[in-house]
Design a protein around this motif. Structure first.
Motif, PDB file in Angstrom:
ATOM      1  N   ALA A 174      26.048  11.254  35.725  1.00 48.56           N
ATOM      2  CA  ALA A 174      26.541  12.033  36.991  1.00 48.56           C
ATOM      3  C   ALA A 174      26.164  13.534  36.685  1.00 48.56           C
ATOM      4  O   ALA A 174      25.915  14.140  37.814  1.00 48.56           O
ATOM      5  N   ASP A 175      26.110  13.873  35.579  1.00 47.41           N
ATOM      6  CA  ASP A 175      25.686  15.224  35.227  1.00 47.41           C
ATOM      7  C   ASP A 175      24.254  15.574  35.429  1.00 47.41           C
ATOM      8  O   ASP A 175      23.724  16.392  36.136  1.00 47.41           O
ATOM      9  N   LEU A 176      23.710  14.259  35.035  1.00 46.25           N
ATOM     10  CA  LEU A 176      22.045  14.375  35.290  1.00 46.25           C
ATOM     11  C   LEU A 176      21.634  14.334  36.670  1.00 46.25           C
ATOM     12  O   LEU A 176      20.714  15.037  36.966  1.00 46.25           O
ATOM     13  N   ILE A 177      22.308  13.685  37.396  1.00 38.57           N
ATOM     14  CA  ILE A 177      22.104  13.303  38.977  1.00 38.57           C
ATOM     15  C   ILE A 177      22.583  14.633  39.685  1.00 38.57           C
ATOM     16  O   ILE A 177      21.897  15.312  40.692  1.00 38.57           O
ATOM     17  N   GLY A 178      23.586  15.373  39.171  1.00 37.81           N
ATOM     18  CA  GLY A 178      24.012  16.439  39.784  1.00 37.81           C
ATOM     19  C   GLY A 178      23.588  17.673  39.679  1.00 37.81           C
ATOM     20  O   GLY A 178      23.465  18.443  40.526  1.00 37.81           O
ATOM     21  N   LYS A 179      22.741  17.895  38.485  1.00 41.52           N
ATOM     22  CA  LYS A 179      22.016  19.061  38.184  1.00 41.52           C
ATOM     23  C   LYS A 179      20.575  19.129  38.668  1.00 41.52           C
ATOM     24  O   LYS A 179      19.995  18.019  38.869  1.00 41.52           O
ATOM     25  N   LYS A 180      20.114  20.208  39.278  1.00 38.29           N
ATOM     26  CA  LYS A 180      18.883  20.404  39.532  1.00 38.29           C
ATOM     27  C   LYS A 180      17.777  20.357  38.561  1.00 38.29           C
ATOM     28  O   LYS A 180      16.841  19.711  38.546  1.00 38.29           O
ATOM     29  N   THR A 181      17.990  21.194  37.451  1.00 34.98           N
ATOM     30  CA  THR A 181      17.272  21.006  36.405  1.00 34.98           C
ATOM     31  C   THR A 181      18.038  20.884  35.123  1.00 34.98           C
ATOM     32  O   THR A 181      19.094  21.077  35.068  1.00 34.98           O
ATOM     33  N   PHE A 182      17.157  20.720  34.092  1.00 33.57           N
ATOM     34  CA  PHE A 182      17.765  20.515  32.730  1.00 33.57           C
ATOM     35  C   PHE A 182      16.862  21.006  31.424  1.00 33.57           C
ATOM     36  O   PHE A 182      15.625  20.274  31.533  1.00 33.57           O
ATOM     37  N   ASP A 183      17.336  21.816  30.746  1.00 27.89           N
ATOM     38  CA  ASP A 183      16.532  22.085  29.530  1.00 27.89           C
ATOM     39  C   ASP A 183      16.709  21.554  28.330  1.00 27.89           C
ATOM     40  O   ASP A 183      17.690  21.862  27.584  1.00 27.89           O
ATOM     41  N   TYR A 184      15.815  20.348  28.140  1.00 25.32           N
ATOM     42  CA  TYR A 184      16.014  19.497  27.073  1.00 25.32           C
ATOM     43  C   TYR A 184      16.146  20.137  25.632  1.00 25.32           C
ATOM     44  O   TYR A 184      16.920  20.083  24.803  1.00 25.32           O
ATOM     45  N   MET A 185      14.932  20.825  25.676  1.00 23.99           N
ATOM     46  CA  MET A 185      14.616  21.694  24.248  1.00 23.99           C
ATOM     47  C   MET A 185      15.748  22.736  23.918  1.00 23.99           C
ATOM     48  O   MET A 185      16.204  22.880  22.671  1.00 23.99           O
ATOM     49  N   GLY A 186      16.136  23.493  24.954  1.00 24.21           N
ATOM     50  CA  GLY A 186      17.116  24.670  24.899  1.00 24.21           C
ATOM     51  C   GLY A 186      18.451  23.968  24.501  1.00 24.21           C
ATOM     52  O   GLY A 186      19.134  24.489  23.671  1.00 24.21           O
ATOM     53  N   ASN A 187      18.878  22.849  25.081  1.00 36.15           N
ATOM     54  CA  ASN A 187      20.173  22.359  24.875  1.00 36.15           C
ATOM     55  C   ASN A 187      20.102  21.483  23.543  1.00 36.15           C
ATOM     56  O   ASN A 187      20.974  21.727  22.879  1.00 36.15           O
ATOM     57  N   LEU A 188      19.030  20.861  23.075  1.00 34.03           N
ATOM     58  CA  LEU A 188      18.918  20.471  21.875  1.00 34.03           C
ATOM     59  C   LEU A 188      19.040  21.475  20.741  1.00 34.03           C
ATOM     60  O   LEU A 188      19.666  21.209  19.663  1.00 34.03           O
ATOM     61  N   THR A 189      18.567  22.615  21.003  1.00 31.42           N
ATOM     62  CA  THR A 189      18.750  23.666  19.808  1.00 31.42           C
ATOM     63  C   THR A 189      20.154  24.226  19.776  1.00 31.42           C
ATOM     64  O   THR A 189      20.497  24.145  18.505  1.00 31.42           O
ATOM     65  N   GLN A 190      20.592  24.269  20.878  1.00 31.24           N
ATOM     66  CA  GLN A 190      22.111  24.488  20.921  1.00 31.24           C
ATOM     67  C   GLN A 190      23.027  23.491  20.441  1.00 31.24           C
ATOM     68  O   GLN A 190      23.992  23.927  19.590  1.00 31.24           O
ATOM     69  N   LEU A 191      22.716  22.289  20.401  1.00 34.85           N
ATOM     70  CA  LEU A 191      23.357  21.087  19.764  1.00 34.85           C
ATOM     71  C   LEU A 191      23.356  21.366  18.067  1.00 34.85           C
ATOM     72  O   LEU A 191      24.136  21.178  17.564  1.00 34.85           O
ATOM     73  N   LYS A 192      21.948  21.686  17.724  1.00 32.27           N
ATOM     74  CA  LYS A 192      21.584  21.783  16.324  1.00 32.27           C
ATOM     75  C   LYS A 192      22.475  23.040  15.802  1.00 32.27           C
ATOM     76  O   LYS A 192      22.962  23.125  14.528  1.00 32.27           O
TER      77      LYS A 192
END
Length: 244
Positions: A174-192
């Motif tokens: 639902a988050d994936l469909i709801g958002k216009k864009t998603f920064d995979y690498m940026g969020n992966l860096t924040q996860l780490k």
């Protein structure tokens, strides 16, 4: 005699609760009478208890563009969205979830409910002074997010949704469909880096979204495969954290 009267009181209490719960369910099943205004674009109908502003057509088109990204979108299904701008109405329909941005009940998946909003500015009115990731989570996001829950139940079935699909998959999608864009690498860096917004306790679904993108884009799994395999979130997160 005392025991008899006590039993009667308990019985009446259960009957009263059942009647109230039934009435509440009936209202959520068919709440249109509570909302005077509505607008329809294709198969999305937006209801409001206040007059809808001039940008409602553009907003509806943006919602449609987002939900049509999903393979679960069905042009034959009708998706109804009820925006409660009066606090008393929102508290009534939301019941035990007054701080939610919106909700969709799996037993009545055609109806999605959104908290008080400034529709003309494409934003919800958050329950607190500030809202995390507000730029990404505008009104279009919340409407699209809740409709995605509706689409999932319609496609996979109520039993699968209730008992066979981990909640992180549903919320992440639902988050994936709801958002216009998603920064995979940026969020992966924040996860780490163990950033708060990537933690479950943040109340955001970024961690779930990131895990889905990893499975779909990096491992080549379709969303249907993910639902079928129903992996545990932390197993996927461990895989991501092990990436060099």
């Amino acid at each position: 005699m005392k025991h008899f009267f006590k039993s009667k009181l308990v019985q009446r209490g259960f009957i009263s609760l059942f009647v109230l719960a039934s009435l509440y369910g009936m209202i959520l099943f068919s709440p249109s009478f509570l909302y005077q205004y509505h607008f329809q674009r294709e198969n999305v109908r937006i209801f409001s208890d206040e007059e809808l502003p001039s940008n409602i057509d553009e907003l509806s088109q943006t919602v449609l563009a987002r939900i049509k990204k999903s393979a679960y979108y069905n042009a034959q299904d009708e998706y109804k969205v009820f925006i409660s701008n009066r606090n008393w109405r929102w508290r009534f329909v939301a019941n035990l979830r007054p701080n939610a941005g919106g909700f969709n009940i799996k037993f009545f998946p055609k109806n999605s409910f959104i908290r008080p909003s400034v529709i003309a500015e494409n934003r919800i009115i958050p329950p607190r002074a500030t809202m995390a990731d507000a730029a990404e989570r505008d009104l279009v996001y919340f409407i699209s997010h809740e409709i995605t829950h509706s689409m999932m139940v319609n496609h996979t079935g109520l039993f699968t949704s209730l008992f066979k699909t981990n909640s992180w998959i549903e919320e992440g999608y639902a988050d994936l469909i709801g958002k216009k864009t998603f920064d995979y690498m940026g969020n992966l860096t924040q996860l780490k880096s163990n950033e708060k917004r990537l933690q479950i306790s943040s109340g955001l679904y970024v961690r779930y979204h990131l895990a889905l993108v990893y499975l779909m884009e990096k491992k080549g799994m379709s969303f249907a495969e993910i639902v079928d395999r129903n992996p545990l979130l932390e197993e996927v997160v461990e895989e991501m954290l092990a990436l060099k």
